[in-house]
Design a protein around this motif. Structure first.
Motif, mmCIF file in Angstrom:
data_model
loop_
_atom_site.group_PDB
_atom_site.id
_atom_site.type_symbol
_atom_site.label_atom_id
_atom_site.label_comp_id
_atom_site.label_asym_id
_atom_site.label_seq_id
_atom_site.Cartn_x
_atom_site.Cartn_y
_atom_site.Cartn_z
ATOM 1 N N ALA A 27 8.955 -20.287 6.515
ATOM 2 C CA ALA A 27 9.733 -19.217 5.894
ATOM 3 C C ALA A 27 8.851 -17.992 5.709
ATOM 4 O O ALA A 27 7.631 -18.104 5.539
ATOM 5 C CB ALA A 27 10.297 -19.672 4.553
ATOM 6 N N ILE A 28 9.495 -16.833 5.743
ATOM 7 C CA ILE A 28 8.774 -15.579 5.576
ATOM 8 C C ILE A 28 9.662 -14.604 4.803
ATOM 9 O O ILE A 28 10.882 -14.629 4.954
ATOM 10 C CB ILE A 28 8.359 -14.989 6.948
ATOM 11 N N THR A 29 9.046 -13.779 3.963
ATOM 12 C CA THR A 29 9.756 -12.698 3.287
ATOM 13 C C THR A 29 9.229 -11.389 3.865
ATOM 14 O O THR A 29 8.093 -10.997 3.588
ATOM 15 C CB THR A 29 9.526 -12.732 1.765
ATOM 16 N N PRO A 30 10.023 -10.725 4.698
ATOM 17 C CA PRO A 30 9.564 -9.486 5.342
ATOM 18 C C PRO A 30 9.314 -8.371 4.327
ATOM 19 O O PRO A 30 9.996 -8.283 3.303
ATOM 20 C CB PRO A 30 10.710 -9.112 6.278
ATOM 21 N N ALA A 31 8.351 -7.526 4.641
ATOM 22 C CA ALA A 31 8.053 -6.376 3.785
ATOM 23 C C ALA A 31 9.117 -5.295 3.933
ATOM 24 O O ALA A 31 9.349 -4.514 3.017
ATOM 25 C CB ALA A 31 6.682 -5.810 4.130
ATOM 26 N N SER A 32 9.773 -5.248 5.099
ATOM 27 C CA SER A 32 10.799 -4.247 5.362
ATOM 28 C C SER A 32 11.837 -4.823 6.324
ATOM 29 O O SER A 32 11.483 -5.551 7.258
ATOM 30 C CB SER A 32 10.164 -2.997 5.970
ATOM 31 N N SER A 33 13.096 -4.461 6.128
ATOM 32 C CA SER A 33 14.148 -4.956 7.020
ATOM 33 C C SER A 33 14.057 -4.343 8.413
ATOM 34 O O SER A 33 14.682 -4.830 9.347
ATOM 35 C CB SER A 33 15.529 -4.685 6.421
ATOM 36 N N SER A 34 13.259 -3.291 8.577
ATOM 37 C CA SER A 34 13.084 -2.690 9.905
ATOM 38 C C SER A 34 11.992 -3.396 10.710
ATOM 39 O O SER A 34 11.842 -3.137 11.902
ATOM 40 C CB SER A 34 12.770 -1.196 9.790
ATOM 41 N N ASN A 35 11.247 -4.299 10.065
ATOM 42 C CA ASN A 35 10.189 -5.015 10.770
ATOM 43 C C ASN A 35 10.756 -6.101 11.669
ATOM 44 O O ASN A 35 11.875 -6.563 11.479
ATOM 45 C CB ASN A 35 9.198 -5.617 9.777
ATOM 46 N N ILE A 36 9.969 -6.519 12.637
ATOM 47 C CA ILE A 36 10.346 -7.555 13.594
ATOM 48 C C ILE A 36 9.633 -8.846 13.218
ATOM 49 O O ILE A 36 8.434 -8.828 12.909
ATOM 50 C CB ILE A 36 9.957 -7.132 15.022
ATOM 51 N N ILE A 37 10.370 -9.955 13.231
ATOM 52 C CA ILE A 37 9.783 -11.273 13.002
ATOM 53 C C ILE A 37 9.680 -11.963 14.358
ATOM 54 O O ILE A 37 10.700 -12.221 15.003
ATOM 55 C CB ILE A 37 10.629 -12.135 12.043
ATOM 56 N N ILE A 38 8.466 -12.226 14.812
ATOM 57 C CA ILE A 38 8.246 -12.968 16.042
ATOM 58 C C ILE A 38 8.118 -14.435 15.654
ATOM 59 O O ILE A 38 7.318 -14.789 14.789
ATOM 60 C CB ILE A 38 6.982 -12.476 16.779
ATOM 61 N N VAL A 39 8.935 -15.282 16.276
ATOM 62 C CA VAL A 39 8.996 -16.709 15.960
ATOM 63 C C VAL A 39 8.405 -17.470 17.136
ATOM 64 O O VAL A 39 8.868 -17.322 18.264
ATOM 65 C CB VAL A 39 10.452 -17.160 15.708
ATOM 66 N N ILE A 92 7.738 -21.833 22.746
ATOM 67 C CA ILE A 92 9.031 -21.173 22.618
ATOM 68 C C ILE A 92 8.814 -19.927 21.760
ATOM 69 O O ILE A 92 8.283 -20.014 20.653
ATOM 70 C CB ILE A 92 10.045 -22.110 21.947
ATOM 71 N N ILE A 93 9.241 -18.784 22.275
ATOM 72 C CA ILE A 93 9.030 -17.517 21.570
ATOM 73 C C ILE A 93 10.346 -16.756 21.481
ATOM 74 O O ILE A 93 11.053 -16.598 22.472
ATOM 75 C CB ILE A 93 7.981 -16.647 22.293
ATOM 76 N N GLY A 94 10.663 -16.295 20.297
ATOM 77 C CA GLY A 94 11.840 -15.467 20.090
ATOM 78 C C GLY A 94 11.537 -14.436 19.014
ATOM 79 O O GLY A 94 10.427 -14.407 18.467
ATOM 80 N N TYR A 95 12.499 -13.587 18.710
ATOM 81 C CA TYR A 95 12.276 -12.611 17.642
ATOM 82 C C TYR A 95 13.572 -12.375 16.878
ATOM 83 O O TYR A 95 14.666 -12.658 17.366
ATOM 84 C CB TYR A 95 11.723 -11.293 18.194
ATOM 85 N N ASP A 96 13.420 -11.860 15.678
ATOM 86 C CA ASP A 96 14.544 -11.598 14.797
ATOM 87 C C ASP A 96 14.274 -10.271 14.092
ATOM 88 O O ASP A 96 13.118 -9.897 13.878
ATOM 89 C CB ASP A 96 14.666 -12.753 13.792
ATOM 90 N N THR A 97 15.318 -9.567 13.732
ATOM 91 C CA THR A 97 15.173 -8.281 13.043
ATOM 92 C C THR A 97 16.215 -8.169 11.938
ATOM 93 O O THR A 97 17.155 -8.955 11.868
ATOM 94 C CB THR A 97 15.369 -7.098 14.021
ATOM 95 N N GLY A 98 16.043 -7.164 11.102
ATOM 96 C CA GLY A 98 17.037 -6.845 10.076
ATOM 97 C C GLY A 98 17.012 -7.749 8.861
ATOM 98 O O GLY A 98 17.981 -7.794 8.112
ATOM 99 N N ARG A 99 15.942 -8.465 8.644
ATOM 100 C CA ARG A 99 15.855 -9.383 7.501
ATOM 101 C C ARG A 99 15.123 -8.700 6.348
ATOM 102 O O ARG A 99 14.084 -8.066 6.554
ATOM 103 C CB ARG A 99 15.122 -10.664 7.871
ATOM 104 N N SER A 100 15.666 -8.862 5.134
ATOM 105 C CA SER A 100 15.028 -8.240 3.975
ATOM 106 C C SER A 100 14.760 -9.242 2.851
ATOM 107 O O SER A 100 14.210 -8.873 1.823
ATOM 108 C CB SER A 100 15.902 -7.097 3.446
ATOM 109 N N VAL A 101 15.154 -10.501 3.058
ATOM 110 C CA VAL A 101 14.928 -11.544 2.052
ATOM 111 C C VAL A 101 14.189 -12.703 2.714
ATOM 112 O O VAL A 101 14.064 -12.764 3.944
ATOM 113 C CB VAL A 101 16.254 -12.049 1.436
ATOM 114 N N ALA A 102 13.731 -13.649 1.905
ATOM 115 C CA ALA A 102 13.056 -14.831 2.443
ATOM 116 C C ALA A 102 13.962 -15.494 3.475
ATOM 117 O O ALA A 102 15.138 -15.748 3.212
ATOM 118 C CB ALA A 102 12.726 -15.805 1.323
ATOM 119 N N THR A 103 13.410 -15.732 4.655
ATOM 120 C CA THR A 103 14.187 -16.283 5.767
ATOM 121 C C THR A 103 13.445 -17.479 6.351
ATOM 122 O O THR A 103 12.242 -17.414 6.578
ATOM 123 C CB THR A 103 14.408 -15.207 6.853
ATOM 124 N N THR A 104 14.181 -18.567 6.576
ATOM 125 C CA THR A 104 13.601 -19.797 7.101
ATOM 126 C C THR A 104 14.001 -19.973 8.560
ATOM 127 O O THR A 104 15.173 -19.823 8.917
ATOM 128 C CB THR A 104 14.076 -21.012 6.286
#
Length: 136
Positions: A27-39, A92-104
């Motif tokens: 799980a990660i809590t992004p610093a900004s919803s504009s940031n990209i989470i690389i999984v 396996i590599i993917g990415y997610d965007t638009g998250r502003s709360v803790a995301t699992t």
């Protein structure tokens, strides 16, 4: 930039044809919803078929907080012989965007065909799950 990692080394298996959660999760809590989470998930997978049917394993990276698919893939072999085993080291590599709360995020997997047994972290090989937050 933020990095979250976890390691896991217990083999998991399924014969089901619906996606199953694994223990490869973080799980990660992004610093900004504009940031990209690389999984990123690295593990060894294997599938076994006792008869002469096709063999396959389906897997995906999944955002369980928002019930959203990040990326999906399948490994398969047609026309296998009896007691057929096939293994693969998977990154396996993917990415997610638009998250502003803790995301699992987690790895899910399933048997590719009826009669298959699918495995992750086979033979207790270590699996690694990593989340990397980057600014666009």
């Amino acid at each position: 930039m933020q990095i979250v990692t976890m390691n896991y080394s217990t083999e998991e298996s399924t014969t089901l044809l619906t996606m199953q959660d694994t223990s490869l999760t973080a799980a990660i809590t992004p610093a900004s919803s504009s940031n990209i989470i690389i999984v990123v998930c690295c593990t060894y997978m294997r599938v076994h078929e006792a008869s002469s049917n096709d063999v396959g394993i389906r897997y995906q990276l999944y955002n369980s907080t928002d019930s959203e698919l990040v990326i999906y893939n399948m490994e398969k072999h047609n026309g296998a012989s009896a007691n057929y085993d096939v293994g693969t080291g998977a990154t396996i590599i993917g990415y997610d965007t638009g998250r502003s709360v803790a995301t699992t995020y987690l790895l899910q997997f399933r048997a590719g065909y009826s009669g298959n047994t699918a495995y992750v972290c086979t033979n207790n090989d270590k699996g690694t799950f990593m989340l990397i937050e980057v600014e666009p």
